[in-house]
Design an enzyme around this catalytic site. Sequence first.
Site, PDB file in Angstrom:
ATOM      1  NE  ARG A 103      -2.270   0.773   3.584  1.00 38.58           N
ATOM      2  CZ  ARG A 103      -2.316   1.587   4.478  1.00 38.58           C
ATOM      3  NH1 ARG A 103      -3.867   1.966   4.908  1.00 38.58           N
ATOM      4  NH2 ARG A 103      -1.765   2.162   5.757  1.00 38.58           N
ATOM      5  CB  THR A 107      -1.863   7.796  -3.575  1.00 32.37           C
ATOM      6  OG1 THR A 107      -1.392   6.021  -3.592  1.00 32.37           O
ATOM      7  CG2 THR A 107      -0.774   7.953  -4.136  1.00 32.37           C
ATOM      8  CG  ASP A 202       2.335  -1.486   9.996  1.00 29.17           C
ATOM      9  OD1 ASP A 202       2.627  -3.028   9.697  1.00 29.17           O
ATOM     10  OD2 ASP A 202       2.618  -0.485   8.771  1.00 29.17           O
ATOM     11  CG  ASP A 205       5.535  -1.557  10.440  1.00 27.27           C
ATOM     12  OD1 ASP A 205       6.763  -2.201   9.966  1.00 27.27           O
ATOM     13  OD2 ASP A 205       5.815  -0.688  10.965  1.00 27.27           O
TER      14      ASP A 205
END
Length: 212
Positions: A103, A107, A202, A205
């Site tokens: 991703r 954007t 995340d 992560d």
Amino acid sequence: MRLHVTDHPLIAHKLTVLRDKDTPSPVFRQLVEELVTLLAYEATREVRVQDVEIETPVAATIGTELAKPRPIVVPILRAGLGMLEGMTRLLPTAEVGFLGMIRDEVTLEAATYANRLPDSLAGRQCFVLDPMLATGGTLVMAIEYLLERGAHDVTAICLLAAPEGLHHLAESVGHRAEVKIVTAAVDEKLNEQGYIVPGLGDAGDRLYGVVD
Ligand code: URA
């Protein structure tokens, strides 16, 4: 599109520990596996089976086995990989494909960078593993990819979902095939960075550490 939000105290408990920012990576990884196995139990409720003749030590009987073609499990790299072990524990004879999607953090658009899938997915039940259904961009692209290869029956297993992503999914692919989402919770919203709120941060992560 069908949405199944699980309702089980163990799932809620594990999810709470995952959400906690102080939960270290090894514990996080272990809990993701356990949580996915519980979600997979719900997600495979309609897995196709066929009769099989077997003999017990006592008598012949008719049992049940997974129908062919076997289901395929498709983790979306990188974070979906952390869900694979938990899924194959429940479905050890399923085949495994891979989809690499990333991703763009600005954007928020998803792009495919790798895939390892059979050319035809006709007649196969597909189980996509993607921990965070945020904007839905990645999952929409992944499901479109599977539909292009002939899939008609796709179940996505997500740890968490945002209402925005669910809406996007329903609008984009929900009417084009049998699409089902199984998740532990639908959170409140997305923030400006596209993170699920309250979410768990995340997922990649937290599973594997930050990659610069
Ligand atoms: N991806 C993540 O890993 N976490 C989010 O909250 C949203 C997308």
